[in-house]
Design a protein around this motif. Structure first.
Motif, mmCIF file in Angstrom:
data_model
loop_
_atom_site.group_PDB
_atom_site.id
_atom_site.type_symbol
_atom_site.label_atom_id
_atom_site.label_comp_id
_atom_site.label_asym_id
_atom_site.label_seq_id
_atom_site.Cartn_x
_atom_site.Cartn_y
_atom_site.Cartn_z
ATOM 1 N N LEU A 73 0.792 -1.146 0.093
ATOM 2 C CA LEU A 73 -0.191 0.011 -0.155
ATOM 3 C C LEU A 73 0.779 1.145 -0.126
ATOM 4 N N ASP A 74 2.129 1.239 0.547
ATOM 5 C CA ASP A 74 2.984 2.394 0.422
ATOM 6 C C ASP A 74 3.293 2.683 -0.895
ATOM 7 N N SER A 75 3.687 1.686 -1.765
ATOM 8 C CA SER A 75 3.918 1.821 -3.108
ATOM 9 C C SER A 75 2.805 2.328 -3.823
ATOM 10 N N VAL A 76 1.448 1.562 -3.530
ATOM 11 C CA VAL A 76 0.349 2.343 -4.301
ATOM 12 C C VAL A 76 0.097 3.626 -4.155
ATOM 13 N N ARG A 77 0.378 4.201 -2.721
ATOM 14 C CA ARG A 77 -0.022 5.581 -2.489
ATOM 15 C C ARG A 77 1.241 6.485 -3.008
ATOM 16 N N THR A 78 2.478 5.812 -3.049
ATOM 17 C CA THR A 78 3.433 6.821 -3.886
ATOM 18 C C THR A 78 3.247 6.746 -5.303
ATOM 19 N N ALA A 79 2.954 5.682 -5.893
ATOM 20 C CA ALA A 79 2.471 5.768 -7.294
ATOM 21 C C ALA A 79 1.444 6.604 -7.676
ATOM 22 N N ALA A 80 0.415 6.593 -6.899
ATOM 23 C CA ALA A 80 -0.799 7.498 -7.032
ATOM 24 C C ALA A 80 -0.440 9.138 -7.056
ATOM 25 N N ALA A 81 0.423 9.266 -6.121
ATOM 26 C CA ALA A 81 1.122 10.634 -5.755
ATOM 27 C C ALA A 81 1.857 11.206 -6.930
ATOM 28 N N ALA A 82 2.325 10.280 -7.461
ATOM 29 C CA ALA A 82 3.256 10.589 -8.707
ATOM 30 C C ALA A 82 2.389 10.795 -9.764
ATOM 31 N N LEU A 83 1.408 10.110 -10.067
ATOM 32 C CA LEU A 83 0.533 10.095 -11.383
ATOM 33 C C LEU A 83 -0.367 11.366 -11.008
ATOM 34 N N ARG A 84 -0.847 11.581 -9.778
ATOM 35 C CA ARG A 84 -1.665 12.866 -9.582
ATOM 36 C C ARG A 84 -0.794 14.302 -9.968
ATOM 37 N N SER A 85 0.515 14.111 -9.589
ATOM 38 C CA SER A 85 1.504 15.440 -9.898
ATOM 39 C C SER A 85 1.639 15.534 -11.209
ATOM 40 N N ARG A 86 1.600 14.350 -12.182
ATOM 41 C CA ARG A 86 1.713 14.436 -13.636
ATOM 42 C C ARG A 86 0.736 14.859 -14.278
ATOM 43 N N PHE A 87 -0.497 14.257 -14.070
ATOM 44 C CA PHE A 87 -1.646 14.519 -14.805
ATOM 45 C C PHE A 87 -2.629 15.071 -13.854
ATOM 46 N N ASP A 88 -3.209 16.266 -14.390
ATOM 47 C CA ASP A 88 -4.537 16.790 -13.880
ATOM 48 C C ASP A 88 -5.838 15.933 -14.371
ATOM 49 N N ARG A 89 -5.753 15.111 -15.440
ATOM 50 C CA ARG A 89 -6.954 14.319 -15.828
ATOM 51 C C ARG A 89 -6.223 12.865 -16.274
ATOM 52 N N ILE A 90 -7.158 12.004 -15.877
ATOM 53 C CA ILE A 90 -6.945 10.619 -16.430
ATOM 54 C C ILE A 90 -8.082 10.059 -16.892
ATOM 55 N N ASP A 91 -8.168 9.432 -18.015
ATOM 56 C CA ASP A 91 -9.421 9.190 -18.856
ATOM 57 C C ASP A 91 -9.729 7.802 -18.464
ATOM 58 N N LEU A 92 -8.719 6.833 -18.655
ATOM 59 C CA LEU A 92 -8.793 5.563 -18.617
ATOM 60 C C LEU A 92 -7.990 4.899 -17.243
ATOM 61 N N LEU A 93 -8.405 4.104 -16.523
ATOM 62 C CA LEU A 93 -7.569 3.494 -15.496
ATOM 63 C C LEU A 93 -8.030 1.868 -15.868
ATOM 64 N N ILE A 94 -7.016 1.085 -16.147
ATOM 65 C CA ILE A 94 -7.275 -0.266 -16.534
ATOM 66 C C ILE A 94 -6.725 -1.044 -15.265
ATOM 67 N N ASN A 95 -7.391 -1.555 -14.462
ATOM 68 C CA ASN A 95 -6.683 -2.466 -13.563
ATOM 69 C C ASN A 95 -6.768 -3.884 -13.989
ATOM 70 N N ASN A 96 -5.311 -4.322 -14.472
ATOM 71 C CA ASN A 96 -5.074 -5.278 -15.298
ATOM 72 C C ASN A 96 -4.334 -6.300 -14.485
ATOM 73 N N ALA A 97 -3.422 -5.962 -13.559
ATOM 74 C CA ALA A 97 -2.443 -6.708 -13.026
ATOM 75 C C ALA A 97 -2.789 -7.602 -12.355
ATOM 76 N N GLY A 98 -2.176 -8.938 -12.049
ATOM 77 C CA GLY A 98 -2.706 -10.064 -11.153
ATOM 78 C C GLY A 98 -1.821 -10.806 -11.029
ATOM 79 N N VAL A 99 -2.221 -11.692 -9.964
ATOM 80 C CA VAL A 99 -1.304 -13.028 -9.764
ATOM 81 C C VAL A 99 -2.387 -14.093 -9.613
ATOM 82 N N MET A 100 -1.993 -15.314 -9.791
ATOM 83 C CA MET A 100 -2.843 -16.590 -10.134
ATOM 84 C C MET A 100 -2.193 -17.780 -9.475
#
Length: 315
Positions: A73-100
């Motif tokens: 969750l620390d990485s998720v928060r860091t990544a989200a903060a970085a994306l928020r600083s780079r982009f004022d808008r996001i059109d598509l969020l595709i939650n694709n990653a996974g393990v099986m």
């Protein structure tokens, strides 16, 4: 549009920003590649940045890489903060990653790995980025589930982290069922905004690296029969791409392959399991997910009686 939906049917994506998790290989790579080729600015949100950079180098268009480890969750928060600083808008969020079908392991935050990665990591990421999507008309959150949501699947509220006993298949089923329940509940919460919608997709049986953790009894037949029962990652990505870009797609819809048993084929609307539509369970899972991740969504409360689009077998 052709009778069999393909990447040729993707509308012009110029001016749109797309974030795709797990995009350095397999389904995520093909999804990101197709969006970039149609003009989107695509972010590969990946755990291994070096592999992500190599994947980006093989794509055409505006492609960048963002470090994201969904098991932290620390990485998720860091990544989200970085994306928020780079982009004022996001059109598509595709939650694709996974393990099986992983052996029993836990994430950095103590969650069972399949539930923590496939569901809770994406739940947190979506919540942290949602205010970049909400102002954008036509923005979408697409979460990749699996036909595995039907197999030995239930939301085990009495043992979400599988601490008493563990089943690789059951844990995967729970995680993929959670992906769908998250999508349907998110759509209910987004309906009042009228801008962003949530959809789900599944790839059928695609020849990707996911099967590497499967029990030998399952992995060996899949390997032998692969030419007959699997499709390429490029084909497996089509349901996700249709959910993300088809102008006719509606919030709350679920796309999968159109062939027999949804194993392979061109994408169409499909129906998930009856239990995936249980509103009370969706809402309980949402509340538990907020508690576990500490992420609260900036969206309206769920409307108990709002209606999701009726699934239909259309091309």
């Amino acid at each position: 549009m052709s009778g069999k939906w393909t990447t040729a049917d993707i509308p012009d994506q110029r001016g749109r920003v797309a974030v795709v998790t797990g995009a350095n290989t397999g389904l995520g790579y093909e999804t990101a590649k197709a969006l970039a080729e149609r003009g989107a600015s695509v972010v590969l949100a990946v755990r291994d940045v070096e592999k992500g950079e190599r994947a980006a180098a093989r794509m055409t268009g505006d492609v960048s890489v963002q470090a994201l480890d969904l098991t932290s969750l620390d990485s998720v928060r860091t990544a989200a903060a970085a994306l928020r600083s780079r982009f004022d808008r996001i059109d598509l969020l595709i939650n694709n990653a996974g393990v099986m079908y992983t052996p029993r392991q836990t994430t950095a935050d103590g969650f069972e790995t399949q539930f923590g990665t496939n569901h809770l990591g994406h739940f947190a990421l979506t919540g942290l980025l949602l205010d970049r999507l909400l102002p954008v008309p036509g923005s979408r959150v697409v979460t990749v589930s699996s036909t595995g949501h039907r197999i030995r699947a239930a939301i085990h509220f009495d043992d979400l982290q599988w601490e008493r006993s563990y089943s690789r298949i059951g844990a995967y089923g729970q995680a993929k069922l959670a992906n769908l329940m998250f999508t349907y509940e998110l759509q209910r919460r987004l309906a009042a905004h009228g801008t962003t919608v949530a959809l789900a997709a599944h790839p059928g049986v695609s020849n990707t690296e996911l099967v590497r953790n499967a029990p030998a009894a399952l992995r060996m037949p899949v390997t032998w029969l692969a030419p007959l029962i699997t499709q390429t990652p490029a084909m497996g990505a089509l349901p996700t791409l249709r959910a993300a870009t088809d102008p006719g797609a509606l919030g709350g819809q679920y796309y999968g392959p159109g062939g027999s048993y949804e194993i392979k084929g061109h994408p169409r609307l499909v129906t998930s399991s009856p239990q995936s539509y249980e509103v009370a369970v969706q809402q309980r899972l949402w509340a538990v997910s907020e508690d576990l991740t500490g992420v609260k969504f900036p969206a309206a409360r769920s409307q108990q009686h709002s209606v999701l689009p009726e699934p239909a077998a259309t091309v």
